[in-house]
Design a protein around this motif. Structure first.
Motif, PDB file in Angstrom:
ATOM      1  N   ARG A 214       0.815  -1.219   0.000  1.00 16.28           N
ATOM      2  CA  ARG A 214       0.000   0.000   0.000  1.00 16.28           C
ATOM      3  C   ARG A 214       0.848   1.268   0.000  1.00 16.28           C
ATOM      4  NH1 ARG A 214      -3.207  -3.331   3.448  1.00 16.28           N
ATOM      5  NH2 ARG A 214      -2.300  -2.390   5.335  1.00 16.28           N
ATOM      6  N   VAL A 215       2.043   1.224   0.583  1.00 18.91           N
ATOM      7  CA  VAL A 215       2.855   2.450   0.646  1.00 18.91           C
ATOM      8  C   VAL A 215       3.716   2.645  -0.598  1.00 18.91           C
ATOM      9  CG1 VAL A 215       2.939   2.312   3.158  1.00 18.91           C
ATOM     10  CG2 VAL A 215       4.878   1.444   1.821  1.00 18.91           C
ATOM     11  N   ALA A 216       3.841   1.627  -1.434  1.00 22.13           N
ATOM     12  CA  ALA A 216       4.706   1.727  -2.611  1.00 22.13           C
ATOM     13  C   ALA A 216       4.043   2.567  -3.697  1.00 22.13           C
ATOM     14  CB  ALA A 216       5.014   0.335  -3.150  1.00 22.13           C
ATOM     15  N   PRO A 217       4.791   3.460  -4.341  1.00 22.24           N
ATOM     16  CA  PRO A 217       4.229   4.244  -5.454  1.00 22.24           C
ATOM     17  C   PRO A 217       3.816   3.343  -6.606  1.00 22.24           C
ATOM     18  CG  PRO A 217       6.332   5.160  -4.721  1.00 22.24           C
ATOM     19  CD  PRO A 217       6.185   3.829  -4.054  1.00 22.24           C
ATOM     20  N   SER A 218       2.850   3.788  -7.374  1.00 18.33           N
ATOM     21  CA  SER A 218       2.311   2.959  -8.458  1.00 18.33           C
ATOM     22  C   SER A 218       3.318   2.699  -9.564  1.00 18.33           C
ATOM     23  CB  SER A 218       1.054   3.610  -9.048  1.00 18.33           C
ATOM     24  OG  SER A 218       1.356   4.883  -9.576  1.00 18.33           O
ATOM     25  N   ASP A 219       4.376   3.523  -9.642  1.00 14.53           N
ATOM     26  CA  ASP A 219       5.376   3.312 -10.693  1.00 14.53           C
ATOM     27  C   ASP A 219       6.564   2.487 -10.212  1.00 14.53           C
ATOM     28  OD1 ASP A 219       6.522   5.194  -9.024  1.00 14.53           O
ATOM     29  OD2 ASP A 219       7.186   6.528 -10.624  1.00 14.53           O
ATOM     30  N   VAL A 245      -1.004 -15.571 -12.133  1.00 12.81           N
ATOM     31  CA  VAL A 245      -0.735 -14.173 -11.792  1.00 12.81           C
ATOM     32  C   VAL A 245      -2.016 -13.368 -11.539  1.00 12.81           C
ATOM     33  CG1 VAL A 245       0.077 -11.991 -12.814  1.00 12.81           C
ATOM     34  CG2 VAL A 245       1.574 -13.971 -12.749  1.00 12.81           C
ATOM     35  N   PRO A 246      -3.121 -13.569 -12.295  1.00 12.85           N
ATOM     36  CA  PRO A 246      -4.321 -12.767 -12.024  1.00 12.85           C
ATOM     37  C   PRO A 246      -4.805 -12.826 -10.580  1.00 12.85           C
ATOM     38  CG  PRO A 246      -4.546 -13.827 -14.143  1.00 12.85           C
ATOM     39  CD  PRO A 246      -3.295 -14.381 -13.516  1.00 12.85           C
ATOM     40  N   LEU A 247      -4.603 -13.939  -9.888  1.00 11.03           N
ATOM     41  CA  LEU A 247      -5.021 -14.020  -8.488  1.00 11.03           C
ATOM     42  C   LEU A 247      -4.238 -13.022  -7.634  1.00 11.03           C
ATOM     43  CD1 LEU A 247      -5.182 -17.905  -8.128  1.00 11.03           C
ATOM     44  CD2 LEU A 247      -7.100 -16.337  -8.501  1.00 11.03           C
ATOM     45  N   THR A 248      -2.964 -12.910  -7.895  1.00 13.08           N
ATOM     46  CA  THR A 248      -2.132 -11.972  -7.144  1.00 13.08           C
ATOM     47  C   THR A 248      -2.466 -10.531  -7.511  1.00 13.08           C
ATOM     48  OG1 THR A 248      -0.362 -13.614  -7.047  1.00 13.08           O
ATOM     49  CG2 THR A 248       0.251 -11.335  -6.612  1.00 13.08           C
ATOM     50  N   VAL A 249      -2.657 -10.273  -8.800  1.00 10.61           N
ATOM     51  CA  VAL A 249      -2.944  -8.903  -9.236  1.00 10.61           C
ATOM     52  C   VAL A 249      -4.275  -8.423  -8.670  1.00 10.61           C
ATOM     53  CG1 VAL A 249      -3.360  -7.425 -11.234  1.00 10.61           C
ATOM     54  CG2 VAL A 249      -1.537  -9.128 -11.305  1.00 10.61           C
ATOM     55  N   ARG A 250      -5.269  -9.278  -8.634  1.00 10.19           N
ATOM     56  CA  ARG A 250      -6.561  -8.847  -8.076  1.00 10.19           C
ATOM     57  C   ARG A 250      -6.448  -8.533  -6.579  1.00 10.19           C
ATOM     58  NH1 ARG A 250      -8.504 -11.834 -12.557  1.00 10.19           N
ATOM     59  NH2 ARG A 250     -10.118 -10.588 -13.614  1.00 10.19           N
ATOM     60  N   THR A 251      -5.656  -9.301  -5.860  1.00  5.76           N
ATOM     61  CA  THR A 251      -5.414  -8.976  -4.454  1.00  5.76           C
ATOM     62  C   THR A 251      -4.699  -7.637  -4.328  1.00  5.76           C
ATOM     63  OG1 THR A 251      -5.347 -11.278  -3.723  1.00  5.76           O
ATOM     64  CG2 THR A 251      -4.156  -9.685  -2.375  1.00  5.76           C
ATOM     65  N   MET A 252      -3.720  -7.407  -5.184  1.00  9.59           N
ATOM     66  CA  MET A 252      -2.989  -6.137  -5.145  1.00  9.59           C
ATOM     67  C   MET A 252      -3.919  -4.956  -5.405  1.00  9.59           C
ATOM     68  SD  MET A 252       0.438  -7.398  -7.200  1.00  9.59           S
ATOM     69  CE  MET A 252       1.272  -5.804  -7.200  1.00  9.59           C
ATOM     70  N   ALA A 253      -4.788  -5.085  -6.389  1.00  5.32           N
ATOM     71  CA  ALA A 253      -5.718  -3.998  -6.701  1.00  5.32           C
ATOM     72  C   ALA A 253      -6.657  -3.733  -5.540  1.00  5.32           C
ATOM     73  CB  ALA A 253      -6.505  -4.342  -7.967  1.00  5.32           C
ATOM     74  N   ALA A 254      -7.152  -4.794  -4.913  1.00  4.28           N
ATOM     75  CA  ALA A 254      -8.066  -4.617  -3.784  1.00  4.28           C
ATOM     76  C   ALA A 254      -7.360  -3.951  -2.606  1.00  4.28           C
ATOM     77  CB  ALA A 254      -8.646  -5.965  -3.371  1.00  4.28           C
ATOM     78  N   GLU A 255      -6.143  -4.392  -2.309  1.00  3.53           N
ATOM     79  CA  GLU A 255      -5.407  -3.825  -1.184  1.00  3.53           C
ATOM     80  C   GLU A 255      -5.075  -2.353  -1.410  1.00  3.53           C
ATOM     81  OE1 GLU A 255      -4.638  -4.957   1.795  1.00  3.53           O
ATOM     82  OE2 GLU A 255      -5.729  -6.815   1.407  1.00  3.53           O
ATOM     83  N   ARG A 256      -4.803  -1.976  -2.646  1.00  4.34           N
ATOM     84  CA  ARG A 256      -4.440  -0.600  -2.963  1.00  4.34           C
ATOM     85  C   ARG A 256      -5.667   0.252  -3.289  1.00  4.34           C
ATOM     86  NH1 ARG A 256       0.857   0.479  -4.306  1.00  4.34           N
ATOM     87  NH2 ARG A 256       0.226   1.960  -5.924  1.00  4.34           N
ATOM     88  N   ASP A 257      -6.857  -0.384  -3.300  1.00  7.30           N
ATOM     89  CA  ASP A 257      -8.085   0.304  -3.676  1.00  7.30           C
ATOM     90  C   ASP A 257      -7.897   0.997  -5.023  1.00  7.30           C
ATOM     91  OD1 ASP A 257     -10.708   1.144  -3.482  1.00  7.30           O
ATOM     92  OD2 ASP A 257     -10.221   2.943  -2.321  1.00  7.30           O
ATOM     93  N   GLU A 258      -7.438   0.211  -5.980  1.00  2.00           N
ATOM     94  CA  GLU A 258      -7.044   0.736  -7.289  1.00  2.00           C
ATOM     95  C   GLU A 258      -7.817   0.002  -8.384  1.00  2.00           C
ATOM     96  OE1 GLU A 258      -2.767   1.679  -9.532  1.00  2.00           O
ATOM     97  OE2 GLU A 258      -2.854   1.092  -7.416  1.00  2.00           O
TER      98      GLU A 258
END
Length: 279
Positions: A214-219, A245-258
């Motif tokens: 969550r603290v890491a910049p999007s870039d 990989v989609p399972l991990t990416v969806r978790t990342m998006a949810a955690e970052r509210d992105e």
């Protein structure tokens, strides 16, 4: 591997991403994947490119040959930190370094020197000096050849940064399978790192890792499998592969509210930046 060994195919992503750390030459049964099948399965869910990582001489040779044959792949070559002490004990480390350098220098599709780094989990104190020496050598190689440095860090957060600070990092470097908390993430980011998140970010006991995400910049964030290891929830313990990989990416998006598509686009662009351009 039989189909019974593999988790089901997840829903495809809305935008392509890259699995920036994979071991297609390593199967849980000891043999390699069928590479064409693995690439096709990954592509079917939007994982259109893969960085194939070699961890020893045989793996480095395999990675280079596979990348030369397939447009979806580029390669990373290095001696894993647990491999270096074994080679040193046999008096073969310097010869192995020479071959790694030759592979990295001679092939355009070798984009990375890695994975290298430090590991306090599988190598004891007696092998630590050799690990540090090998890590320093790989850092120098990445800088001399203008390759991306891919770092393995297991239970050695402070030591990895001490070596990087002493040697000076290359222009592009990746913390493979990032395993620290938010405070360690900030230390790496302050030094110019890309943070690569694996299936571990989906694990129920990984709250500090998700805080780091969550603290890491999007870039500055990437996604990987480290397949066949670190399979994301809910298939933890089964064989991992790039198509998950989609399972991990969806978790990342949810955690970052992105937004998922926006995150995918950022992950793809970041991987190209981190590994020296498109392929």
């Amino acid at each position: 591997m039989s189909e019974l060994d593999l988790p089901p195919v997840p829903e495809p992503l809305p935008h392509p991403v890259v699995d920036n750390h994979c071991h297609l030459d390593v199967g849980r049964d000891g043999g390699p994947w069928d590479v064409d099948e693995a690439i096709a399965a990954a592509g079917s869910v939007g994982v259109t490119r893969i960085v194939q990582i070699g961890c020893d001489l045989a793996g480095a040779r395999w990675a280079v040959a596979a990348a030369d044959e397939r447009p979806e792949l580029v390669a990373g070559v290095a001696l894993h930190p647990n491999e270096a002490p074994r080679l040193a004990e046999r008096g073969e480390l310097e010869a192995a370094w020479s071959e790694i350098e030759a592979l990295a220098a001679a092939h355009d599709k070798v984009r990375a020197v890695g994975e290298t780094g430090l590991d306090a989990f599988r190598t004891g104190e007696a092998g630590r000096a050799v690990q540090v020496e090998s890590f320093r050598w790989h850092i120098d190689l990445a800088k001399r050849l203008d390759k991306t440095l891919v770092i393995h860090d297991r239970d050695t957060h402070d030591e990895v940064l001490e070596v990087l600070d002493a040697e000076g990092p290359p222009a592009r470097w990746v913390m493979h399978c990032f395993s620290g908390d938010a405070a360690f993430a900030r230390k790496c980011l302050d030094r110019g790192a890309y943070l690569s998140f694996a299936g571990t970010v989906t694990f129920k006991n990984a709250a500090p890792l998700r805080e780091a995400l969550r603290v890491a910049p999007s870039d500055r964030i990437l996604v990987e499998t480290d397949a066949p290891y670190l399979t994301p929830h809910p298939h933890r313990g089964q064989v991992n592969a790039s198509y998950l990989v989609p399972l991990t990416v969806r978790t990342m998006a949810a955690e970052r509210d992105e937004d998922l598509a926006a995150l995918c686009a950022a992950l793809e662009a970041n991987t190209e930046d981190a590994f020296g351009g498109s392929w």
